[in-house]
Motif scaffolding. Structure first.
Motif, mmCIF file in Angstrom:
data_model
loop_
_atom_site.group_PDB
_atom_site.id
_atom_site.type_symbol
_atom_site.label_atom_id
_atom_site.label_comp_id
_atom_site.label_asym_id
_atom_site.label_seq_id
_atom_site.Cartn_x
_atom_site.Cartn_y
_atom_site.Cartn_z
ATOM 1 N N ARG A 48 -6.902 17.282 8.688
ATOM 2 C CA ARG A 48 -6.885 15.912 8.161
ATOM 3 C C ARG A 48 -6.429 15.854 6.703
ATOM 4 O O ARG A 48 -5.961 14.830 6.249
ATOM 5 N N ALA A 49 -6.589 16.908 5.974
ATOM 6 C CA ALA A 49 -6.301 16.871 4.534
ATOM 7 C C ALA A 49 -4.846 16.516 4.240
ATOM 8 O O ALA A 49 -4.596 15.640 3.392
ATOM 9 N N PRO A 50 -3.843 17.122 4.876
ATOM 10 C CA PRO A 50 -2.461 16.745 4.532
ATOM 11 C C PRO A 50 -2.166 15.273 4.836
ATOM 12 O O PRO A 50 -1.481 14.596 4.070
ATOM 13 N N PHE A 51 -2.691 14.768 5.940
ATOM 14 C CA PHE A 51 -2.459 13.357 6.278
ATOM 15 C C PHE A 51 -3.109 12.436 5.251
ATOM 16 O O PHE A 51 -2.506 11.454 4.806
ATOM 17 N N LEU A 52 -4.328 12.763 4.867
ATOM 18 C CA LEU A 52 -5.008 11.934 3.860
ATOM 19 C C LEU A 52 -4.277 11.980 2.532
ATOM 20 O O LEU A 52 -4.147 10.956 1.846
ATOM 21 N N LEU A 53 -3.789 13.175 2.152
ATOM 22 C CA LEU A 53 -3.029 13.274 0.904
ATOM 23 C C LEU A 53 -1.752 12.446 0.983
ATOM 24 O O LEU A 53 -1.361 11.806 0.009
ATOM 25 N N LEU A 54 -1.092 12.453 2.129
ATOM 26 C CA LEU A 54 0.119 11.657 2.301
ATOM 27 C C LEU A 54 -0.187 10.170 2.164
ATOM 28 O O LEU A 54 0.507 9.441 1.445
ATOM 29 N N VAL A 55 -1.235 9.698 2.811
ATOM 30 C CA VAL A 55 -1.595 8.278 2.751
ATOM 31 C C VAL A 55 -1.981 7.878 1.326
ATOM 32 O O VAL A 55 -1.526 6.852 0.798
ATOM 33 N N VAL A 56 -2.802 8.696 0.684
ATOM 34 C CA VAL A 56 -3.222 8.388 -0.696
ATOM 35 C C VAL A 56 -2.017 8.414 -1.630
ATOM 36 O O VAL A 56 -1.875 7.567 -2.520
ATOM 37 N N GLY A 57 -1.113 9.379 -1.434
ATOM 38 C CA GLY A 57 0.101 9.453 -2.262
ATOM 39 C C GLY A 57 0.976 8.230 -2.091
ATOM 40 O O GLY A 57 1.506 7.685 -3.069
ATOM 41 N N LEU A 58 1.153 7.791 -0.850
ATOM 42 C CA LEU A 58 1.954 6.587 -0.617
ATOM 43 C C LEU A 58 1.314 5.353 -1.239
ATOM 44 O O LEU A 58 2.006 4.506 -1.829
ATOM 45 N N LEU A 59 0.008 5.240 -1.119
ATOM 46 C CA LEU A 59 -0.672 4.091 -1.723
ATOM 47 C C LEU A 59 -0.548 4.107 -3.241
ATOM 48 O O LEU A 59 -0.294 3.080 -3.873
ATOM 49 N N CYS A 60 -0.718 5.270 -3.843
ATOM 50 C CA CYS A 60 -0.597 5.374 -5.311
ATOM 51 C C CYS A 60 0.830 5.087 -5.757
ATOM 52 O O CYS A 60 1.057 4.393 -6.759
ATOM 53 N N GLY A 61 1.815 5.609 -5.014
ATOM 54 C CA GLY A 61 3.215 5.333 -5.361
ATOM 55 C C GLY A 61 3.533 3.858 -5.267
ATOM 56 O O GLY A 61 4.230 3.299 -6.119
ATOM 57 N N GLY A 62 3.042 3.199 -4.228
ATOM 58 C CA GLY A 62 3.257 1.762 -4.093
ATOM 59 C C GLY A 62 2.600 0.982 -5.217
ATOM 60 O O GLY A 62 3.177 0.033 -5.751
ATOM 61 N N LEU A 63 1.410 1.389 -5.596
ATOM 62 C CA LEU A 63 0.700 0.703 -6.687
ATOM 63 C C LEU A 63 1.444 0.863 -8.010
ATOM 64 O O LEU A 63 1.622 -0.103 -8.754
ATOM 65 N N VAL A 64 1.901 2.076 -8.288
ATOM 66 C CA VAL A 64 2.634 2.321 -9.540
ATOM 67 C C VAL A 64 3.936 1.526 -9.557
ATOM 68 O O VAL A 64 4.294 0.917 -10.570
ATOM 69 N N SER A 65 4.654 1.501 -8.425
ATOM 70 C CA SER A 65 5.913 0.742 -8.392
ATOM 71 C C SER A 65 5.655 -0.750 -8.564
ATOM 72 O O SER A 65 6.419 -1.436 -9.240
ATOM 73 N N LEU A 66 4.589 -1.271 -7.984
ATOM 74 C CA LEU A 66 4.259 -2.688 -8.197
ATOM 75 C C LEU A 66 3.913 -2.977 -9.656
ATOM 76 O O LEU A 66 4.297 -4.011 -10.204
ATOM 77 N N LEU A 67 3.187 -2.079 -10.284
ATOM 78 C CA LEU A 67 2.851 -2.277 -11.702
ATOM 79 C C LEU A 67 4.102 -2.265 -12.569
ATOM 80 O O LEU A 67 4.243 -3.077 -13.489
ATOM 81 N N LEU A 68 5.033 -1.350 -12.293
ATOM 82 C CA LEU A 68 6.274 -1.299 -13.069
ATOM 83 C C LEU A 68 7.110 -2.551 -12.840
ATOM 84 O O LEU A 68 7.666 -3.116 -13.794
ATOM 85 N N LEU A 69 7.195 -2.990 -11.603
ATOM 86 C CA LEU A 69 7.944 -4.212 -11.304
ATOM 87 C C LEU A 69 7.322 -5.410 -12.012
ATOM 88 O O LEU A 69 8.031 -6.236 -12.589
ATOM 89 N N ASN A 70 6.019 -5.492 -12.000
ATOM 90 C CA ASN A 70 5.325 -6.590 -12.679
ATOM 91 C C ASN A 70 5.587 -6.553 -14.186
ATOM 92 O O ASN A 70 5.801 -7.589 -14.816
ATOM 93 N N ALA A 71 5.586 -5.366 -14.760
ATOM 94 C CA ALA A 71 5.834 -5.242 -16.206
ATOM 95 C C ALA A 71 7.254 -5.683 -16.551
ATOM 96 O O ALA A 71 7.481 -6.377 -17.553
ATOM 97 N N VAL A 72 8.227 -5.292 -15.729
ATOM 98 C CA VAL A 72 9.619 -5.679 -15.996
ATOM 99 C C VAL A 72 9.777 -7.191 -15.888
ATOM 100 O O VAL A 72 10.429 -7.822 -16.727
ATOM 101 N N LEU A 73 9.166 -7.786 -14.862
ATOM 102 C CA LEU A 73 9.266 -9.233 -14.711
ATOM 103 C C LEU A 73 8.572 -9.971 -15.855
ATOM 104 O O LEU A 73 9.052 -10.998 -16.328
#
Length: 156
Positions: A48-73
């Motif tokens: 389960r560990a690799p799958f959980l790391l993948l899901v957490v990584g995707l969620l963190c990447g999405g959050l960071v990209s949303l924050l950057l997009l919000n800052a640019v706007l």
């Protein structure tokens, strides 16, 4: 008065539980102590560990990209607000200068400006307009517009 309904045969009755089957010989041998048999096969579960790391990584990447997009706007929004304020300030300046120029062009202001420069009215060529007398003049006496000179011999 209510009449009870007849229940068809087979409905409403529970099926009987089958009797436990006799243990197979392999199970009896595996359960018996001291008898060596094949090891019991366990179901292998994927880790389960690799799958959980993948899901957490995707969620963190999405959050960071949303924050950057919000800052640019937000940065573009601040820039747009600054430009709007600058445009309104320039419009106010334009209106102020326009009204100041209109005040300077009024006859009273022109007369004061001429007096300050040592200029005065030319009383020798002044015309007096009398409302009781009709205007009399020759067609050639009409003044030419400012900036245009009369051309001799053309009558203009």
């Amino acid at each position: 008065m209510r009449v009870p309904r007849a229940v068809p045969q087979g409905y409403g009755t529970r099926p009987a539980r089958p009797a436990p089957a006799a243990a197979s010989a392999a199970q009896v041998r595996a359960a018996a102590p001291g008898v060596a048999g094949p090891p019991a096969a366990r179901r292998a579960r994927p880790p389960r560990a690799p799958f959980l790391l993948l899901v957490v990584g995707l969620l963190c990447g999405g959050l960071v990209s949303l924050l950057l997009l919000n800052a640019v706007l937000a940065q573009d929004s601040f820039r747009a607000n600054g430009l709007r304020k600058e445009i309104s300030d320039l419009r106010i300046q334009k209106e102020t200068k326009k009204s100041a120029n209109m005040r300077r062009e009024m006859p009273d202001a022109v007369a004061r400006s001429n007096e300050l420069q040592g200029l005065g009215p030319d009383w020798d060529t002044a015309r007096v307009i009398d409302p009781d007398k009709p205007a009399v003049g020759v067609a050639g006496d009409v003044q030419t517009p400012a900036g245009q000179e009369r051309v001799p011999g053309t009558g203009r």
